[in-house]
Design a protein around this motif. Structure first.
Motif, PDB file in Angstrom:
ATOM      1  N   ALA A 163       0.672  -0.957   0.141  1.00 23.78           N
ATOM      2  CA  ALA A 163       0.521  -0.054  -0.207  1.00 23.78           C
ATOM      3  C   ALA A 163       0.828   1.338   0.005  1.00 23.78           C
ATOM      4  O   ALA A 163       1.505   1.118   0.408  1.00 23.78           O
ATOM      5  CB  ALA A 163      -0.958  -0.148   1.041  1.00 23.78           C
ATOM      6  N   LYS A 164       0.640   2.358  -0.626  1.00 23.85           N
ATOM      7  CA  LYS A 164       0.912   4.006  -0.589  1.00 23.85           C
ATOM      8  C   LYS A 164      -0.089   4.730   0.297  1.00 23.85           C
ATOM      9  O   LYS A 164      -1.549   4.670   0.542  1.00 23.85           O
ATOM     10  CB  LYS A 164       1.201   4.406  -1.279  1.00 23.85           C
ATOM     11  CG  LYS A 164       1.024   5.792  -2.180  1.00 23.85           C
ATOM     12  CD  LYS A 164       1.545   6.568  -2.678  1.00 23.85           C
ATOM     13  CE  LYS A 164      -0.175   7.039  -3.454  1.00 23.85           C
ATOM     14  NZ  LYS A 164       0.482   7.847  -4.610  1.00 23.85           N
ATOM     15  N   ARG A 165       0.632   4.767   1.781  1.00 20.60           N
ATOM     16  CA  ARG A 165      -0.604   6.073   2.362  1.00 20.60           C
ATOM     17  C   ARG A 165      -0.279   7.141   1.872  1.00 20.60           C
ATOM     18  O   ARG A 165       0.668   7.928   1.550  1.00 20.60           O
ATOM     19  CB  ARG A 165       0.540   6.172   4.182  1.00 20.60           C
ATOM     20  CG  ARG A 165      -0.268   7.441   4.481  1.00 20.60           C
ATOM     21  CD  ARG A 165      -0.064   6.263   6.271  1.00 20.60           C
ATOM     22  NE  ARG A 165       1.577   7.258   6.047  1.00 20.60           N
ATOM     23  CZ  ARG A 165       2.578   6.574   7.716  1.00 20.60           C
ATOM     24  NH1 ARG A 165       2.222   6.504   8.707  1.00 20.60           N
ATOM     25  NH2 ARG A 165       3.744   7.549   6.976  1.00 20.60           N
ATOM     26  N   ASP A 166      -1.683   7.875   1.427  1.00 21.35           N
ATOM     27  CA  ASP A 166      -1.615   8.836   0.555  1.00 21.35           C
ATOM     28  C   ASP A 166      -1.657  10.601   1.137  1.00 21.35           C
ATOM     29  O   ASP A 166      -0.722  11.441   0.794  1.00 21.35           O
ATOM     30  CB  ASP A 166      -3.076   8.951   0.370  1.00 21.35           C
ATOM     31  CG  ASP A 166      -3.830   7.777  -0.932  1.00 21.35           C
ATOM     32  OD1 ASP A 166      -2.692   7.135  -1.063  1.00 21.35           O
ATOM     33  OD2 ASP A 166      -5.323   7.575  -1.230  1.00 21.35           O
ATOM     34  N   SER A 167      -1.807  11.070   2.435  1.00 21.57           N
ATOM     35  CA  SER A 167      -1.066  11.307   3.430  1.00 21.57           C
ATOM     36  C   SER A 167       0.169  12.239   3.676  1.00 21.57           C
ATOM     37  O   SER A 167       0.622  12.892   2.683  1.00 21.57           O
ATOM     38  CB  SER A 167      -1.365  11.344   4.308  1.00 21.57           C
ATOM     39  OG  SER A 167      -0.779  10.465   5.408  1.00 21.57           O
ATOM     40  N   ASP A 168       1.166  11.284   2.494  1.00 20.25           N
ATOM     41  CA  ASP A 168       2.660  11.757   2.512  1.00 20.25           C
ATOM     42  C   ASP A 168       3.293  10.742   1.670  1.00 20.25           C
ATOM     43  O   ASP A 168       4.149  10.695   1.173  1.00 20.25           O
ATOM     44  CB  ASP A 168       3.178  11.538   4.118  1.00 20.25           C
ATOM     45  CG  ASP A 168       3.183  10.174   4.829  1.00 20.25           C
ATOM     46  OD1 ASP A 168       2.669   9.226   4.012  1.00 20.25           O
ATOM     47  OD2 ASP A 168       3.793   9.715   5.566  1.00 20.25           O
ATOM     48  N   GLY A 169       2.665   9.914   0.834  1.00 18.95           N
ATOM     49  CA  GLY A 169       3.030   8.749   0.098  1.00 18.95           C
ATOM     50  C   GLY A 169       4.322   8.032   0.097  1.00 18.95           C
ATOM     51  O   GLY A 169       4.547   7.089  -0.505  1.00 18.95           O
ATOM     52  N   ALA A 170       4.261   7.231   1.829  1.00 21.86           N
ATOM     53  CA  ALA A 170       4.375   6.711   2.639  1.00 21.86           C
ATOM     54  C   ALA A 170       4.416   5.124   1.548  1.00 21.86           C
ATOM     55  O   ALA A 170       3.304   5.298   1.623  1.00 21.86           O
ATOM     56  CB  ALA A 170       4.809   6.657   3.761  1.00 21.86           C
ATOM     57  N   ILE A 171       5.419   4.377   1.155  1.00 22.60           N
ATOM     58  CA  ILE A 171       4.955   2.963   0.682  1.00 22.60           C
ATOM     59  C   ILE A 171       5.373   1.803   1.812  1.00 22.60           C
ATOM     60  O   ILE A 171       6.757   2.296   2.758  1.00 22.60           O
ATOM     61  CB  ILE A 171       5.867   2.646  -0.235  1.00 22.60           C
ATOM     62  CG1 ILE A 171       5.682   3.435  -1.413  1.00 22.60           C
ATOM     63  CG2 ILE A 171       5.710   1.536  -1.234  1.00 22.60           C
ATOM     64  CD1 ILE A 171       4.519   4.224  -1.817  1.00 22.60           C
ATOM     65  N   GLY A 172       4.442   1.221   1.681  1.00 26.47           N
ATOM     66  CA  GLY A 172       4.644  -0.033   3.273  1.00 26.47           C
ATOM     67  C   GLY A 172       3.583  -1.064   2.839  1.00 26.47           C
ATOM     68  O   GLY A 172       2.961  -1.219   1.666  1.00 26.47           O
ATOM     69  N   VAL A 173       3.154  -1.917   3.904  1.00 23.56           N
ATOM     70  CA  VAL A 173       2.041  -2.854   4.067  1.00 23.56           C
ATOM     71  C   VAL A 173       0.825  -2.481   4.633  1.00 23.56           C
ATOM     72  O   VAL A 173       1.150  -2.033   6.136  1.00 23.56           O
ATOM     73  CB  VAL A 173       2.916  -4.253   4.321  1.00 23.56           C
ATOM     74  CG1 VAL A 173       3.615  -4.852   3.585  1.00 23.56           C
ATOM     75  CG2 VAL A 173       3.135  -4.221   5.754  1.00 23.56           C
ATOM     76  N   TYR A 174      -0.141  -3.102   4.227  1.00 26.48           N
ATOM     77  CA  TYR A 174      -1.435  -2.207   4.851  1.00 26.48           C
ATOM     78  C   TYR A 174      -2.329  -3.251   6.080  1.00 26.48           C
ATOM     79  O   TYR A 174      -2.282  -4.445   5.559  1.00 26.48           O
ATOM     80  CB  TYR A 174      -2.642  -1.199   4.743  1.00 26.48           C
ATOM     81  CG  TYR A 174      -3.644  -0.832   5.845  1.00 26.48           C
ATOM     82  CD1 TYR A 174      -3.675   0.085   6.451  1.00 26.48           C
ATOM     83  CD2 TYR A 174      -4.693  -1.516   6.226  1.00 26.48           C
ATOM     84  CE1 TYR A 174      -4.300   0.829   6.844  1.00 26.48           C
ATOM     85  CE2 TYR A 174      -5.484  -1.175   6.675  1.00 26.48           C
ATOM     86  CZ  TYR A 174      -5.477   0.022   7.305  1.00 26.48           C
ATOM     87  OH  TYR A 174      -6.898   0.387   8.017  1.00 26.48           O
ATOM     88  N   ASP A 175      -2.024  -3.410   6.988  1.00 21.70           N
ATOM     89  CA  ASP A 175      -2.531  -4.994   7.815  1.00 21.70           C
ATOM     90  C   ASP A 175      -3.569  -4.721   7.935  1.00 21.70           C
ATOM     91  O   ASP A 175      -4.785  -4.110   8.817  1.00 21.70           O
ATOM     92  CB  ASP A 175      -2.154  -5.320   9.194  1.00 21.70           C
ATOM     93  CG  ASP A 175      -2.470  -6.017   9.623  1.00 21.70           C
ATOM     94  OD1 ASP A 175      -3.137  -7.200   9.635  1.00 21.70           O
ATOM     95  OD2 ASP A 175      -2.062  -6.128  11.315  1.00 21.70           O
ATOM     96  N   THR A 176      -4.425  -5.925   7.395  1.00 21.15           N
ATOM     97  CA  THR A 176      -5.737  -5.732   7.455  1.00 21.15           C
ATOM     98  C   THR A 176      -7.011  -6.487   8.208  1.00 21.15           C
ATOM     99  O   THR A 176      -8.086  -5.253   8.902  1.00 21.15           O
ATOM    100  CB  THR A 176      -6.596  -5.657   5.764  1.00 21.15           C
ATOM    101  OG1 THR A 176      -6.366  -7.235   5.771  1.00 21.15           O
ATOM    102  CG2 THR A 176      -6.286  -5.031   5.081  1.00 21.15           C
ATOM    103  N   ALA A 177      -6.338  -6.612   8.981  1.00 22.27           N
ATOM    104  CA  ALA A 177      -6.315  -7.486  10.320  1.00 22.27           C
ATOM    105  C   ALA A 177      -6.276  -6.607  11.969  1.00 22.27           C
ATOM    106  O   ALA A 177      -6.608  -7.001  12.699  1.00 22.27           O
ATOM    107  CB  ALA A 177      -5.224  -8.497  10.604  1.00 22.27           C
TER     108      ALA A 177
END
Length: 222
Positions: A163-177
């Motif tokens: 995922a990308k965090r839209d607020s700052d463009g950070a790239i990583g992973v989003y844990d849906t759990a």
């Protein structure tokens, strides 16, 4: 880009097909792996070499129990407790593949290995794109991550979506759990894969050819 079955992530995050680490980026999963935990990962090592570098995991010290899946030259190894399970050499090392651990069975590219049973819990958080051990996290691997899930029985502990965090463009992973974003714990930045396209949603009005906006039901007609 890949077409999604529907939105996976909450507002403020953009789902990606994969994220790619170049050898300096890694993720602290916040999980201390227990022998009872299982996982499934979809990944691709992107650089061949004679290194020993972790895909996922941790160990406490050189002579202690570990839970580590890592690449070594042209094969993979899964360390479970104090057993080193050397997996069949991989001919096409630089290709997308899946691996999973379920109970006493480890599966790589559809081939199953009996890894036995164990009872332990690591004291270090497991790394993703590396394994964390007594020398820190100098085992970072260049790879693409498409997805990863960690479970304990029927409980999903982590469900990582690139995922990308839209607020700052950070790239990583989003844990849906757990509803949490995990960014880079290393240096540099992850490379973002293609955006996963979301299907267009339409609102249908009865007795009208107009369709606009998002799906809704009116007067029982969808």
């Amino acid at each position: 880009s890949t077409l999604s079955d529907g939105p996976t992530l909450p507002s403020g995050y953009t789902e990606l097909e994969y994220i790619e680490g170049t050898g300096t980026q890694w993720i602290d999963t916040g999980l201390k792996m227990s022998a009872s935990y299982d996982f499934e990962i979809d990944f691709e090592v992107t650089e061949a070499g004679s290194y020993v570098a972790g895909v996922f995991g941790a160990r406490d010290s050189e002579n202690s129990a570990g839970y580590m899946f890592y690449a070594e030259s042209q094969h993979f190894t899964f360390m479970y407790s104090d057993n080193y399970n050397v997996l069949t050499p991989v001919q096409a090392f630089l290709s997308r593949r899946t691996a999973s651990k379920s109970g006493s069975t480890f599966v790589l590219d559809g081939t199953s290995y009996n890894i036995g049973t164990a009872s332990f819990t690591a004291t270090r958080n497991a790394g993703l794109f590396c394994f964390v051990y007594e020398r820190g996290n100098d085992s970072i691997i260049p790879m693409k991550l498409y997805s990863m899930t960690v479970t304990n029985g029927q409980t999903v502990l982590r469900n990582f979506v690139p995922a990308k965090r839209d607020s700052d463009g950070a790239i990583g992973v989003y844990d849906t759990a757990n509803g949490q974003f995990y960014g880079n714990a290393g240096t540099g930045t992850f490379v973002a894969g293609p955006v996963v396209a979301q299907p267009a949603l339409l609102t249908y009005y009865p007795n009208s050819t107009t369709a606009t906006g998002s799906v809704s039901a009116q007067s029982g007609v969808v």
